[in-house]
Design an enzyme around this catalytic site. Structure first.
Site, mmCIF file in Angstrom:
data_model
loop_
_atom_site.group_PDB
_atom_site.id
_atom_site.type_symbol
_atom_site.label_atom_id
_atom_site.label_comp_id
_atom_site.label_asym_id
_atom_site.label_seq_id
_atom_site.Cartn_x
_atom_site.Cartn_y
_atom_site.Cartn_z
ATOM 1 N N HIS A 180 0.824 -1.216 0.000
ATOM 2 C CA HIS A 180 0.000 0.000 0.000
ATOM 3 C C HIS A 180 0.855 1.262 0.000
ATOM 4 O O HIS A 180 0.408 2.302 0.478
ATOM 5 C CB HIS A 180 -0.936 0.004 1.216
ATOM 6 C CG HIS A 180 -1.925 -1.133 1.186
ATOM 7 N ND1 HIS A 180 -1.851 -2.217 2.017
ATOM 8 C CD2 HIS A 180 -2.987 -1.354 0.376
ATOM 9 C CE1 HIS A 180 -2.838 -3.064 1.737
ATOM 10 N NE2 HIS A 180 -3.544 -2.559 0.745
ATOM 11 N N HIS A 181 2.061 1.182 -0.538
ATOM 12 C CA HIS A 181 2.892 2.399 -0.566
ATOM 13 C C HIS A 181 2.321 3.407 -1.557
ATOM 14 O O HIS A 181 2.664 4.585 -1.525
ATOM 15 C CB HIS A 181 4.340 2.060 -0.925
ATOM 16 C CG HIS A 181 4.500 1.605 -2.344
ATOM 17 N ND1 HIS A 181 4.037 0.385 -2.784
ATOM 18 C CD2 HIS A 181 5.047 2.206 -3.419
ATOM 19 C CE1 HIS A 181 4.304 0.277 -4.072
ATOM 20 N NE2 HIS A 181 4.914 1.362 -4.489
ATOM 21 N N LYS A 190 -3.198 -2.595 -7.660
ATOM 22 C CA LYS A 190 -3.601 -2.959 -9.020
ATOM 23 C C LYS A 190 -3.089 -4.338 -9.363
ATOM 24 O O LYS A 190 -1.940 -4.664 -9.055
ATOM 25 C CB LYS A 190 -2.966 -1.923 -9.976
ATOM 26 C CG LYS A 190 -3.385 -2.035 -11.399
ATOM 27 C CD LYS A 190 -4.561 -1.117 -11.661
ATOM 28 C CE LYS A 190 -5.168 -1.337 -13.019
ATOM 29 N NZ LYS A 190 -5.893 -2.583 -13.182
ATOM 30 N N LYS A 204 6.667 -4.418 -10.536
ATOM 31 C CA LYS A 204 6.392 -4.067 -11.941
ATOM 32 C C LYS A 204 5.948 -2.603 -12.054
ATOM 33 O O LYS A 204 6.448 -1.849 -12.882
ATOM 34 C CB LYS A 204 5.273 -5.001 -12.434
ATOM 35 C CG LYS A 204 5.037 -4.983 -13.909
ATOM 36 C CD LYS A 204 3.924 -5.961 -14.283
ATOM 37 C CE LYS A 204 4.239 -7.388 -13.888
ATOM 38 N NZ LYS A 204 3.253 -8.350 -14.394
ATOM 39 N N LYS A 217 -3.290 -8.852 -6.672
ATOM 40 C CA LYS A 217 -3.655 -9.907 -7.635
ATOM 41 C C LYS A 217 -4.864 -10.653 -7.094
ATOM 42 O O LYS A 217 -5.080 -10.710 -5.878
ATOM 43 C CB LYS A 217 -2.485 -10.888 -7.804
ATOM 44 C CG LYS A 217 -2.518 -11.638 -9.122
ATOM 45 C CD LYS A 217 -2.020 -10.760 -10.244
ATOM 46 C CE LYS A 217 -2.050 -11.444 -11.589
ATOM 47 N NZ LYS A 217 -1.379 -10.624 -12.612
ATOM 48 N N SER A 242 -3.251 -0.042 -18.585
ATOM 49 C CA SER A 242 -4.330 -0.035 -17.586
ATOM 50 C C SER A 242 -4.315 1.285 -16.816
ATOM 51 O O SER A 242 -5.363 1.841 -16.482
ATOM 52 C CB SER A 242 -4.159 -1.190 -16.588
ATOM 53 O OG SER A 242 -4.760 -2.352 -17.081
HETATM 54 P P1 NAD Z 1 -4.600 -16.260 -21.588
HETATM 55 O O1 NAD Z 1 -5.548 -17.032 -20.765
HETATM 56 O O2 NAD Z 1 -5.134 -15.254 -22.538
HETATM 57 O O3 NAD Z 1 -3.644 -17.229 -22.429
HETATM 58 C C1 NAD Z 1 -2.812 -18.213 -21.885
HETATM 59 C C2 NAD Z 1 -2.531 -19.235 -22.976
HETATM 60 O O4 NAD Z 1 -1.534 -20.166 -22.507
HETATM 61 C C3 NAD Z 1 -3.757 -20.076 -23.360
HETATM 62 O O5 NAD Z 1 -3.902 -20.073 -24.758
HETATM 63 C C4 NAD Z 1 -3.423 -21.463 -22.797
HETATM 64 O O6 NAD Z 1 -4.007 -22.511 -23.554
HETATM 65 C C5 NAD Z 1 -1.919 -21.468 -22.909
HETATM 66 N N1 NAD Z 1 -1.259 -22.464 -22.062
HETATM 67 C C6 NAD Z 1 -1.626 -22.921 -20.843
HETATM 68 N N2 NAD Z 1 -0.742 -23.827 -20.388
HETATM 69 C C7 NAD Z 1 0.197 -23.959 -21.353
HETATM 70 C C8 NAD Z 1 1.368 -24.745 -21.499
HETATM 71 N N3 NAD Z 1 1.766 -25.588 -20.551
HETATM 72 N N4 NAD Z 1 2.093 -24.633 -22.634
HETATM 73 C C9 NAD Z 1 1.719 -23.783 -23.610
HETATM 74 N N5 NAD Z 1 0.618 -23.019 -23.543
HETATM 75 C C10 NAD Z 1 -0.131 -23.095 -22.427
HETATM 76 O O7 NAD Z 1 -3.594 -15.578 -20.533
HETATM 77 P P2 NAD Z 1 -2.727 -14.285 -20.736
HETATM 78 O O8 NAD Z 1 -3.504 -13.118 -20.273
HETATM 79 O O9 NAD Z 1 -2.118 -14.307 -22.080
HETATM 80 O O10 NAD Z 1 -1.586 -14.521 -19.629
HETATM 81 C C11 NAD Z 1 -0.437 -15.326 -19.863
HETATM 82 C C12 NAD Z 1 0.647 -14.960 -18.882
HETATM 83 O O11 NAD Z 1 0.949 -13.559 -19.000
HETATM 84 C C13 NAD Z 1 0.305 -15.177 -17.412
HETATM 85 O O12 NAD Z 1 1.494 -15.530 -16.710
HETATM 86 C C14 NAD Z 1 -0.151 -13.800 -16.953
HETATM 87 O O13 NAD Z 1 -0.003 -13.603 -15.549
HETATM 88 C C15 NAD Z 1 0.810 -12.929 -17.732
HETATM 89 N N6 NAD Z 1 0.371 -11.543 -17.915
HETATM 90 C C16 NAD Z 1 -0.816 -11.241 -18.528
HETATM 91 C C17 NAD Z 1 -1.174 -9.919 -18.721
HETATM 92 C C18 NAD Z 1 -2.429 -9.509 -19.457
HETATM 93 O O14 NAD Z 1 -2.592 -8.293 -19.725
HETATM 94 N N7 NAD Z 1 -3.301 -10.410 -19.830
HETATM 95 C C19 NAD Z 1 -0.327 -8.890 -18.251
HETATM 96 C C20 NAD Z 1 0.875 -9.225 -17.650
HETATM 97 C C21 NAD Z 1 1.207 -10.558 -17.486
#
Ligand code: NAD
Length: 479
Positions: free
Chosen positions: A71-72, A77, A101, A113, A370
């Protein structure tokens, strides 16, 4: 009542302790006292709750979490993960990463989260809506959501649709609250979202990769030529982050040679057409069988080990471990996902002469945009709306004057490109690009300045710890 199945194995994960391990290692390069470091590192609030939903003729109990790590800054978010494997340790780790981040990309938020332990594929649309709305109500009951307190966003398994349900539930519970739409980001544009948010994380990943390979001195050290053009890339995960990372990397001149999904992996040294693979998967349910692939692998893991220059894990954590890091052929890992490389694997990868562009920076494009969406919601006006025409008129006056002084006229295309004012999308993309480029050089500067720092992750942590420490010191301790 049936209880939502609990993946017992996932309870034994150590993602949060991995994040803390990286933090502790980096903390030795800072000058803060142990108590302050402890305050920065700890998760301030961990809310674990369970709620029932109707399923068929009965009920099902859903496990859920919201963690506010720091909470700094306010609000906190972070995204909400919809996954059968989600657990408290994972949500705490992801919340902590959000704190660092935001600090790295100078976004004035604390980290948070959320997690809902379900496999979205096992629920109908109505059930998903019920789960999301009830989750929002549970957060609201405990003051874990509001534009000024805690602002969720999409993560693995969630997207614009879920964010709309959250916004609508919150607005319904807070009638007349002017800034209600700022309670969540990643909303569709028609519901107070912002142009460019959907692709922001992937675009940011591609910019991060481009910035890393642009520095000749660093590339020569690892035996690569500078520049993204022609670099061979393998991407894991074809979801929001993976798909857009691959798309923008290809747009910047890289060649996508491999794609890995949970059903397997495909490879073609001459390049894969990302949209064609995406369509093939939409129709057949799998990337396997894509006619443009030269090789197929039964597991996602095998795909990671194929020849390439850059690997972009963009699915989940713990994908590159001591068990497979020795077989990774890439020289650069750009972490699209959160926590894809374990600390021990990272040490080995660097020893083998590689570079890792860390998650806390590489995937920060999502939270950066965001932040722009939240600002838009609070100001109730789209970026560019007030000044676009004014800029165009001013630029046109300048061009007219130069034309009359020089006696030369620009052709219509040249003229249009010079006088044009920025659209919301252009302004968002420009803010994102600026943030990603500046932050990369900030991290690299720390990496170069402190000789004993051996990874970009440690350098990123040092910068983040220093920024969060200043905020806490300014706030003081009360009472
Ligand atoms: P998403 O649900 O849109 O997509 C994830 C994809 O990974 C899916 O297509 C799924 O089938 C696939 N997947 C699952 N297990 C797998 C495996 N073992 N091997 C290969 N593919 C696999 O999710 P996302 O939003 O793209 O998030 C993906 C990562 O990015 C997460 O770690 C998330 O925390 C991170 N992230 C997302 C955002 C965002 O804006 N969405 C921002 C920062 C970080």
């Amino acid at each position: 009542m049936a209880t939502n199945s609990i993946a017992a194995a996932s309870e034994t994960t150590h993602f949060f302790s991995d994040v803390c391990k990286n933090f502790d290692y980096a903390a030795q390069f800072t000058k803060h006292d142990a108590g302050l470091l402890d305050q920065i590192k700890s998760c301030n609030s961990v809310y674990r709750f369970r709620f029932p939903i109707r399923k068929g003729n009965g009920f099902e109990v859903i496990d859920a979490w919201r963690v506010e790590h720091s909470h700094h800054q306010s609000p906190t978010k972070g995204g909400i993960r919809y996954s059968q494997m989600v657990n408290e340790d994972e949500v705490m780790a992801l919340a902590a990463l959000m704190t660092y981040k935001c600090a790295i990309v100078n976004v004035p938020f604390g980290g948070a989260k959320g997690g809902i332990r379900i496999n979205p594929k096992n629920y109908s649309l109505l059930e998903l809506e019920n789960i999301t709305r009830r989750y929002t109500v549970e957060l609201a009951k405990k003051n874990f959501i509001s534009p000024s307190i805690d602002v969720p966003a999409p993560d693995y398994g969630s997207g614009e649709r879920e964010m709309s349900w959250i916004a609508d539930t919150y607005a319904t519970m807070n009638p007349g609250q002017l800034d209600a739409m700022g309670c969540v980001t990643g909303k569709p544009i028609a519901l107070h979202g912002i142009a460019g948010r959907r692709e922001a994380t992937g675009r940011g990943v591609a910019i991060a990769a481009r910035e890393c390979v642009s520095i000749a001195e660093d590339m020569h050290k690892i035996g690569l030529t500078p520049g993204l053009s022609g670099k061979r890339v393998i991407v894991q995960g074809l979801g929001n982050v993976g798909y857009h990372s691959a798309k923008f990397l290809a747009e910047f001149g890289a060649v996508i040679v491999g794609l890995c999904e949970y059903e397997g992996a495909i490879y073609n040294p001459d390049g894969l057409d990302i949209d064609a693979v995406f369509q093939h998967r939409k129709v057949t349910g799998s990337i396997l069988g894509y006619p443009g692939a030269k090789q197929e692998f039964k597991t996602s893991g095998e795909g990671l080990e194929q020849p390439c220059d850059i690997l972009v894990p963009a699915a989940l954590e713990n994908q590159i471990t001591v068990a497979n890091v020795g077989r990774i052929q890439a020289k650069i890992i750009v972490e699209g996902a959160n926590g894809p490389t374990t600390p021990d694997a990272e040490q080995i990868f660097y020893k083998n002469g590689g570079i890792i562009v860390p998650d806390m920076y590489a995937n920060a494009g999502g939270v950066t945009v965001s932040y722009f969406e939240w600002l838009k919601n609070l100001s109730h006006v789209a970026f560019g709306r007030m000044n676009r025409r004014f800029e165009e008129n001013t630029n046109a006056n300048i061009v007219n004057m130069v034309e009359s002084i020089t006696g030369t006229s620009l052709n219509p295309v040249q003229r249009a490109s010079i006088i044009k004012g920025g659209s919301e999308l252009e302004l968002v993309n420009s803010g994102l690009e600026d943030t990603m480029i500046r932050s990369y050089h900030e991290i690299r500067e720390t990496f170069k300045r402190i000789e004993k720092i051996d990874t970009l992750r440690t350098a990123a942590f040092v910068g983040a710890i220093n920024k969060v420490a200043v905020s806490y010191q300014n706030l003081g301790v009360w009472p």
